[in-house]
Scaffold this active site. Structure first.
Site, PDB file in Angstrom:
ATOM      1  N   CYS A  60       0.835  -1.202   0.000  1.00 19.18           N
ATOM      2  CA  CYS A  60       0.000   0.000   0.000  1.00 19.18           C
ATOM      3  C   CYS A  60       0.870   1.254   0.000  1.00 19.18           C
ATOM      4  O   CYS A  60       1.829   1.349   0.783  1.00 19.18           O
ATOM      5  CB  CYS A  60      -0.911  -0.004   1.227  1.00 19.18           C
ATOM      6  SG  CYS A  60      -2.021   1.428   1.301  1.00 19.18           S
ATOM      7  N   CYS A  64       0.635   4.886   6.807  1.00 19.34           N
ATOM      8  CA  CYS A  64       0.042   4.754   8.140  1.00 19.34           C
ATOM      9  C   CYS A  64       1.044   4.089   9.096  1.00 19.34           C
ATOM     10  O   CYS A  64       1.545   2.991   8.817  1.00 19.34           O
ATOM     11  CB  CYS A  64      -1.239   3.929   8.065  1.00 19.34           C
ATOM     12  SG  CYS A  64      -2.419   4.516   6.818  1.00 19.34           S
ATOM     13  N   CYS A  67       0.542   0.362  10.313  1.00 22.13           N
ATOM     14  CA  CYS A  67       0.118  -0.682   9.384  1.00 22.13           C
ATOM     15  C   CYS A  67       1.276  -1.438   8.749  1.00 22.13           C
ATOM     16  O   CYS A  67       2.121  -0.834   8.061  1.00 22.13           O
ATOM     17  CB  CYS A  67      -0.761  -0.075   8.290  1.00 22.13           C
ATOM     18  SG  CYS A  67      -1.444  -1.340   7.187  1.00 22.13           S
ATOM     19  N   CYS A 105     -16.289  -9.358   5.795  1.00 23.43           N
ATOM     20  CA  CYS A 105     -15.606  -8.107   5.492  1.00 23.43           C
ATOM     21  C   CYS A 105     -14.351  -8.394   4.679  1.00 23.43           C
ATOM     22  O   CYS A 105     -13.600  -9.321   4.997  1.00 23.43           O
ATOM     23  CB  CYS A 105     -15.238  -7.384   6.785  1.00 23.43           C
ATOM     24  SG  CYS A 105     -16.632  -7.169   7.915  1.00 23.43           S
ATOM     25  N   CYS A 137     -19.114  -6.245   3.647  1.00 27.65           N
ATOM     26  CA  CYS A 137     -18.438  -4.978   3.914  1.00 27.65           C
ATOM     27  C   CYS A 137     -17.083  -5.022   3.215  1.00 27.65           C
ATOM     28  O   CYS A 137     -16.446  -6.080   3.163  1.00 27.65           O
ATOM     29  CB  CYS A 137     -18.257  -4.786   5.424  1.00 27.65           C
ATOM     30  SG  CYS A 137     -17.399  -3.262   5.904  1.00 27.65           S
ATOM     31  N   CYS A 197     -19.040   2.007   8.106  1.00 26.75           N
ATOM     32  CA  CYS A 197     -18.323   1.313   9.178  1.00 26.75           C
ATOM     33  C   CYS A 197     -17.092   2.159   9.432  1.00 26.75           C
ATOM     34  O   CYS A 197     -16.161   2.173   8.615  1.00 26.75           O
ATOM     35  CB  CYS A 197     -17.955  -0.106   8.742  1.00 26.75           C
ATOM     36  SG  CYS A 197     -17.018  -1.029   9.990  1.00 26.75           S
ATOM     37  N   ARG A 269     -18.076  -2.381  17.456  1.00 21.62           N
ATOM     38  CA  ARG A 269     -17.330  -3.607  17.173  1.00 21.62           C
ATOM     39  C   ARG A 269     -16.025  -3.654  17.968  1.00 21.62           C
ATOM     40  O   ARG A 269     -15.190  -2.762  17.842  1.00 21.62           O
ATOM     41  CB  ARG A 269     -17.028  -3.713  15.674  1.00 21.62           C
ATOM     42  CG  ARG A 269     -18.286  -3.725  14.840  1.00 21.62           C
ATOM     43  CD  ARG A 269     -18.007  -3.979  13.361  1.00 21.62           C
ATOM     44  NE  ARG A 269     -19.242  -3.851  12.609  1.00 21.62           N
ATOM     45  CZ  ARG A 269     -20.172  -4.817  12.515  1.00 21.62           C
ATOM     46  NH1 ARG A 269     -19.973  -5.978  13.101  1.00 21.62           N
ATOM     47  NH2 ARG A 269     -21.281  -4.598  11.831  1.00 21.62           N
TER      48      ARG A 269
END
Length: 334
Positions: A60, A64, A67, A105, A137, A197, A269
């Site tokens: 990616c 972040c 991550c 998801c 999702c 979400c 959640r």
């Protein structure tokens, strides 16, 4: 008196100071109020189980700090995988359903959705999961209106796009995408009738006020996000936050309870970081208002509680079965 929405009333005018005051209540008072709000809006005995699958892993371009999938963190040990075949994904969704999951998801490590064969494959996955009778999702990064429209037409239940943290702390965690970028994506999703979400992560070095500020952004949305994942940082070797200590479980309880009070009708959640909680700490989070867990051994690329452990958790919170074998023995007659 501070309005805590204990009767389940919805507000969209919360201030950061109000939310901070709730968060800092004595713990038993906070949990008690949150449980009352939870019971006003939800079946306290229903725990939704969701399964999460990384359909495209690693590489990616975002940076972040938490991550392991970021291409910026070159010391992370992670196998990069291309987008999975839709038939395989739908088969895994079917297996998850058989294991008790109600929601499936799917996450792809993209900065933004690009038209083409990969996006066509994701649309096929969404339609296939919905055909199983499950909620679907996806989290795919930023997307354009026509892409949101295609996902809505495929039956997508919800789009995950977390805020991660407060507007004030955000720049210390991510610099390749702005906070407004996230808000714009959420607005696009909402405009096509797809549920949101949207939640965040605690334990990244933010202050308690930052946590309240993130909740304030969510709680002033109208309507509130239908789903609010509360994550605790799982430090991963090779990422900038690898050296951070795990949070005290009671910090997660407080965050869950505060989220429940300011967004009483949302599904809260209990997400990343749950694997480090013992059974009793997880149950306290459920008492405080969490009513969904991710079900399975992995959350994208970080460990999660195992299905066997979750079965034990579900059994522990269910009504005890009083069968013949547990009935008191009759006294012998004389």
């Amino acid at each position: 008196m501070l309005d805590t929405s204990a009767n389940g009333a919805l507000r969209h005018d919360w201030t950061v100071d109000e939310i901070l005051a709730l968060h800092e209540l004595p713990l038993l008072e906070l949990v008690g109020r949150a449980n009352a709000a939870h019971r006003a809006c939800h079946d306290p005995n229903h725990l939704q189980k969701a399964s999460l699958l990384s359909i495209k892993t690693g590489g990616c371009p975002e940076n972040c700090a938490y991550c392991p999938q970021s291409a910026h963190h070159r010391d992370v040990e992670l196998t990069r995988d291309r987008l999975m075949d839709p038939a395989k994904v739908i088969g895994m969704a079917s297996n998850a359903k058989d294991a008790g999951a109600e929601r499936f998801c799917m996450g792809a490590a993209w900065r933004q959705v690009r038209d083409g064969s990969d996006f066509d494959a994701v649309v096929e996955m969404v339609a296939g999961v919905r055909a199983l009778g499950m909620e679907a999702c996806v989290t795919l990064g930023m997307l354009k209106p026509h892409q949101a429209e295609r996902l809505a037409q495929a039956g997508l239940t919800a789009y995950n796009h977390n805020l991660d943290t407060s507007p004030e702390f955000y720049g210390k965690i991510i610099t390749t995408r702005t906070y407004q970028d996230r808000l714009d994506t959420l607005a696009t999703v909402r405009s096509y009738g797809i549920e949101l979400c949207c939640g965040g992560i605690i334990g990244m070095g933010e202050t308690v006020r930052d946590r309240a500020s993130m909740l304030q952004v969510l709680a002033t949305m109208d309507p509130h996000p239908e789903s609010v994942p509360i994550n605790a940082l799982v430090p991963v070797a090779g990422t900038p936050l690898a050296g951070r200590a795990r949070i005290d479980p009671l910090e997660l309880v407080r965050m869950v309870a505060t989220a429940r009070l300011v967004m009483p009708a949302s599904i809260v959640r209990l997400s990343a970081g749950r694997s480090s909680l013992n059974r009793e700490a997880q149950i306290l989070c459920l008492v405080a208002g969490a009513n969904s867990i991710f079900y399975g051994d992995t959350l994208l690329t970080t460990p999660n509680a195992g299905i066997g452990e979750d079965a034990d958790l579900v059994a522990a919170i269910a009504a005890p079965v009083r069968g013949r074998e547990t009935a008191p023995k009759e006294k012998p007659s004389h």
